[in-house]
Design an enzyme around this catalytic site. Structure first.
Site, short mmCIF file in Angstrom:
data_model
loop_
_atom_site.label_atom_id
_atom_site.label_comp_id
_atom_site.label_asym_id
_atom_site.label_seq_id
_atom_site.Cartn_x
_atom_site.Cartn_y
_atom_site.Cartn_z
N LYS A 105 0.83 -1.22 0.00
CA LYS A 105 0.00 0.00 0.00
C LYS A 105 0.86 1.26 0.00
O LYS A 105 0.67 2.16 -0.81
CB LYS A 105 -0.90 0.00 1.25
CG LYS A 105 -1.55 1.34 1.52
CD LYS A 105 -2.36 1.34 2.79
CE LYS A 105 -1.63 1.67 4.07
NZ LYS A 105 -1.38 3.09 4.35
N ASN A 106 1.84 1.32 0.91
CA ASN A 106 2.59 2.56 1.06
C ASN A 106 3.58 2.80 -0.07
O ASN A 106 4.17 3.88 -0.16
CB ASN A 106 3.30 2.58 2.42
CG ASN A 106 2.31 2.77 3.55
OD1 ASN A 106 1.15 3.13 3.32
ND2 ASN A 106 2.74 2.50 4.78
N CYS B 72 -3.91 13.41 12.88
CA CYS B 72 -4.70 12.21 12.63
C CYS B 72 -4.66 11.35 13.87
O CYS B 72 -4.01 11.70 14.87
CB CYS B 72 -4.24 11.48 11.38
SG CYS B 72 -2.96 10.31 11.68
N ARG C 288 1.47 14.69 13.14
CA ARG C 288 1.88 14.49 11.74
C ARG C 288 1.94 15.80 10.95
O ARG C 288 1.18 16.02 10.02
CB ARG C 288 0.98 13.45 11.07
CG ARG C 288 1.00 12.14 11.79
CD ARG C 288 0.23 11.08 11.10
NE ARG C 288 0.94 10.49 9.97
CZ ARG C 288 0.43 9.55 9.19
NH1 ARG C 288 -0.78 9.12 9.39
NH2 ARG C 288 1.13 9.04 8.21
N ASP D 54 4.95 0.72 12.01
CA ASP D 54 3.71 0.08 11.52
C ASP D 54 3.59 -1.37 12.00
O ASP D 54 2.53 -1.97 11.91
CB ASP D 54 3.65 0.11 9.99
CG ASP D 54 3.49 1.52 9.44
OD1 ASP D 54 3.32 2.46 10.24
OD2 ASP D 54 3.55 1.68 8.21
N ARG E 179 -8.29 -0.38 4.80
CA ARG E 179 -7.38 0.56 4.14
C ARG E 179 -6.07 -0.12 3.77
O ARG E 179 -5.38 0.32 2.84
CB ARG E 179 -7.07 1.74 5.06
CG ARG E 179 -8.27 2.59 5.37
CD ARG E 179 -7.88 3.77 6.19
NE ARG E 179 -6.84 4.52 5.48
CZ ARG E 179 -6.19 5.55 6.00
NH1 ARG E 179 -6.45 5.96 7.21
NH2 ARG E 179 -5.27 6.19 5.29
C1 EPZ Z 1 4.57 7.02 6.30
O1 EPZ Z 1 3.86 8.10 6.90
C2 EPZ Z 1 3.59 5.85 6.23
N1 EPZ Z 1 2.43 6.24 5.45
C3 EPZ Z 1 3.16 5.45 7.63
O2 EPZ Z 1 2.35 4.28 7.53
C4 EPZ Z 1 4.40 5.10 8.45
O3 EPZ Z 1 4.00 4.83 9.76
C5 EPZ Z 1 5.39 6.27 8.43
O4 EPZ Z 1 5.70 6.64 7.06
C6 EPZ Z 1 6.70 5.95 9.13
O5 EPZ Z 1 7.32 4.86 8.51
C7 EPZ Z 1 2.48 6.15 4.12
O6 EPZ Z 1 3.48 5.80 3.52
C8 EPZ Z 1 1.23 6.47 3.38
P1 EPZ Z 1 6.83 10.36 8.25
P2 EPZ Z 1 4.48 9.57 6.83
O7 EPZ Z 1 6.74 11.62 7.47
O8 EPZ Z 1 5.20 9.74 5.56
C9 EPZ Z 1 7.27 13.74 11.67
C10 EPZ Z 1 0.43 2.94 7.92
O9 EPZ Z 1 -0.07 2.43 8.95
N2 EPZ Z 1 7.18 14.77 10.61
O10 EPZ Z 1 8.00 9.48 8.03
O11 EPZ Z 1 3.39 10.51 7.17
C11 EPZ Z 1 5.93 13.01 11.86
O12 EPZ Z 1 5.04 13.73 12.66
C12 EPZ Z 1 0.96 4.36 7.92
O13 EPZ Z 1 0.49 2.35 6.83
C13 EPZ Z 1 7.26 16.11 10.94
O14 EPZ Z 1 7.44 16.49 12.10
O15 EPZ Z 1 5.49 9.51 8.05
C14 EPZ Z 1 6.39 11.72 12.47
O16 EPZ Z 1 6.57 11.89 13.84
C15 EPZ Z 1 0.62 5.15 9.12
N3 EPZ Z 1 7.17 17.03 9.94
C16 EPZ Z 1 7.76 11.46 11.82
O17 EPZ Z 1 8.17 12.73 11.29
C17 EPZ Z 1 6.98 16.69 8.63
O18 EPZ Z 1 6.91 17.56 7.76
C18 EPZ Z 1 7.78 10.43 10.70
O19 EPZ Z 1 6.72 10.72 9.78
C19 EPZ Z 1 6.91 15.29 8.31
C20 EPZ Z 1 7.00 14.36 9.32
#
Ligand code: EPZ
Length: 439
Positions: free
Chosen positions: A23-24, A119, A124, A310, A402
């Site tokens: 999915k991701n 969320c 996030r 995850d 999802r």
């Molecule tokens: C991706 O989310 C995945 N989603 C998530 O999977 C996964 O948990 C996550 O990466 C971590 O591996 C998809 O790929 C669709 P991040 P993403 O940006 O990209 C902080 C699932 O269950 N951050 O790596 O949103 C953020 O708050 C889902 O399949 C900022 O502070 O994750 C978090 O604490 C849920 N500012 C950390 O970084 C930003 O601009 C990592 O988030 C961006 C992120």
């Protein structure tokens, strides 16, 4: 009428399960196809509600798509992109929609994408995405809940991420494909899904190096130069780990097929350490066997190649039954322990203090009514219910849909007693068993 998953637990699992496309990964490949002024064909596309949302979104932008759930393919013709606005209706349903921000900006010179709110699993923020686009020379403003990015021509830049954010790395890769000169993303996310995105784009004619390492270099190519390709999505490592967790909780022996074991190295090592027997059947399949009570362990979620956030909730269902006390520390998201109160309802002994959960393993869990509060917490409920004594019913299963394709079908093939039923809210647990079976 509401649908629930009903599981009569306590049965060991045996047999084989084939893992779907990730999915991701596929959601980002669909966003990337917006950069190709030609027709792309993507294979190994799972039948998931998130994929439907992404397809609806790019259709709203002017792409023409043919999505076949039967052949698990999607054909995307993005020759005419007529709209650069991603409406809140899509982004509010699925945060990955935000990934079209970079793609639309590089394709159209302008992009307006609804700002995702917080969320269920945490705040996030998207500040890294926005700061990165500004470094590439975009004029970025937030107006009425939308991020509006404009630039006639982006310029390559050095971008250093404070955290190796998956979404920001992807958005900035997509934004910089047609930028003038060289873009370097430092402290980039190294997840296999990032490598998949780079492979897709490179096959289409982009020039990206270093994906899978902390520094990704993108040499800009001419806008309009990417060619249509045929590409197959990588397997879903989280789905694979979830099926492995199910056998680790319920017991038995299964073969997980159509995977890339190297994407699961940390998980495999941890599971072996606590007593699971894992061996390779062939380069794309692993045999997972649990024949004795597993040992407790400690875990900290970390960006890849560390222990994946995850997989945290599914593994918690396993450790809830292990011998001894385990500690899980969630270091990425502020609110990713929503499975804890539900697991407690099944008899688990878990204390949560902020980002730490202390799990004292119990001998058995008991079936009851629980809810899926997000996608992976939902998977944790299914896993716990498969292991629990007696019947469980899981509500809010739209979260599970999802990210887990044909979940009842796949677990039924492994011998589980699992079904999806339509529920009249006034029914008791006993009556649920006799409700209309959907699949
Ligand atoms: C991706 O989310 C995945 N989603 C998530 O999977 C996964 O948990 C996550 O990466 C971590 O591996 C998809 O790929 C669709 P991040 P993403 O940006 O990209 C902080 C699932 O269950 N951050 O790596 O949103 C953020 O708050 C889902 O399949 C900022 O502070 O994750 C978090 O604490 C849920 N500012 C950390 O970084 C930003 O601009 C990592 O988030 C961006 C992120």
């Amino acid at each position: 009428m509401e649908k629930k998953i009903v599981i009569d637990g306590g049965k060991k699992l045996y047999g084989e399960v084939s893992i779907s496309g990730a999915k991701n990964a596929v959601l980002k490949l669909i966003a990337a196809a917006l950069l190709v002024e030609d027709v792309c064909l993507i294979h190994n596309v799972p039948d998931l509600s998130d994929v439907e949302t992404m397809v609806d979104l790019i259709n709203s932008l002017g792409a023409k798509t043919k999505y076949s759930k039967l052949s698990q393919t999607i054909e995307i013709d993005a020759r005419d992109i007529t709209n650069h606005v991603a409406d809140y209706a899509y982004v509010s349903k699925m945060r990955a929609s935000f990934n079209v921000l970079g793609a639309l900006l590089s394709r159209c010179g302008e992009s307006k994408v609804a700002l995702p709110g917080g969320c269920a699993i945490g705040e996030r923020r998207v500040d890294f995405h926005i700061k990165g686009l500004q470094l590439l020379g975009a004029d970025v403003n937030i107006e009425n809940g939308y991020v509006i990015a404009k630039s006639r021509k982006l310029k390559g830049a050095d971008i250093s991420l404070a955290i190796p954010s998956v979404g920001a790395t992807e958005n900035l890769m997509l934004a910089s494909i047609f930028a003038d000169g060289v873009t370097r993303i430092q402290n980039a996310a190294q997840e296999p899904e990032i490598v998949d995105l780079a492979n897709f784009l490179n096959m289409a004619g982009a020039d990206i190096n270093g994906a899978g390492t902390p520094e990704i270099t993108i040499n800009g190519v001419a806008r309009g130069s990417l060619k249509g390709i045929e590409y197959s999505t990588i397997p879903d490592r989280i789905e694979a780990a979830s099926y492995a967790c199910a056998v680790c909780a319920a017991g038995g022996e299964i073969v997980v097929r159509d995977i890339i074991p190297a994407h699961l190295t940390f998980f495999i090592n941890k599971m072996c350490e606590i007593g699971v027997k894992i061996d390779a059947v062939d380069p794309y399949s692993l045999r997972i066997k649990k024949d004795k009570r597993l040992k407790a362990t400690d875990l900290i979620t970390q960006p890849y190649p560390g222990f994946h956030t995850d997989m945290q909730a599914p593994v918690m269902s396993v450790l809830a039954l292990a011998d001894g006390t385990s500690v899980i520390t969630e270091s990425l998201f502020e609110n990713r322990f929503m499975q804890v109160p539900e697991l407690r309802r099944m008899g688990a002994d878990i204390q949560q203090e902020n980002s730490r959960a202390v799990i004292k393993g119990v001998e058995f869990l008991t079936g009851t009514e629980v809810k899926a509060s997000d996608l992976r917490a939902g998977a944790a409920m299914v896993i716990a219910a498969l292991a629990a004594r007696g019947k469980s019913s899981i509500s809010n299963i739209h979260h599970i849909d999802r990210g887990y394709e044909k979940i009842e079908e796949k677990f039924s093939q492994l011998g589980a007693n699992i079904k999806r039923v339509e529920i009249n809210e006034n029914l008791s647990d006993n009556q649920i068993v006799n409700s209309k079976v959907l699949s």
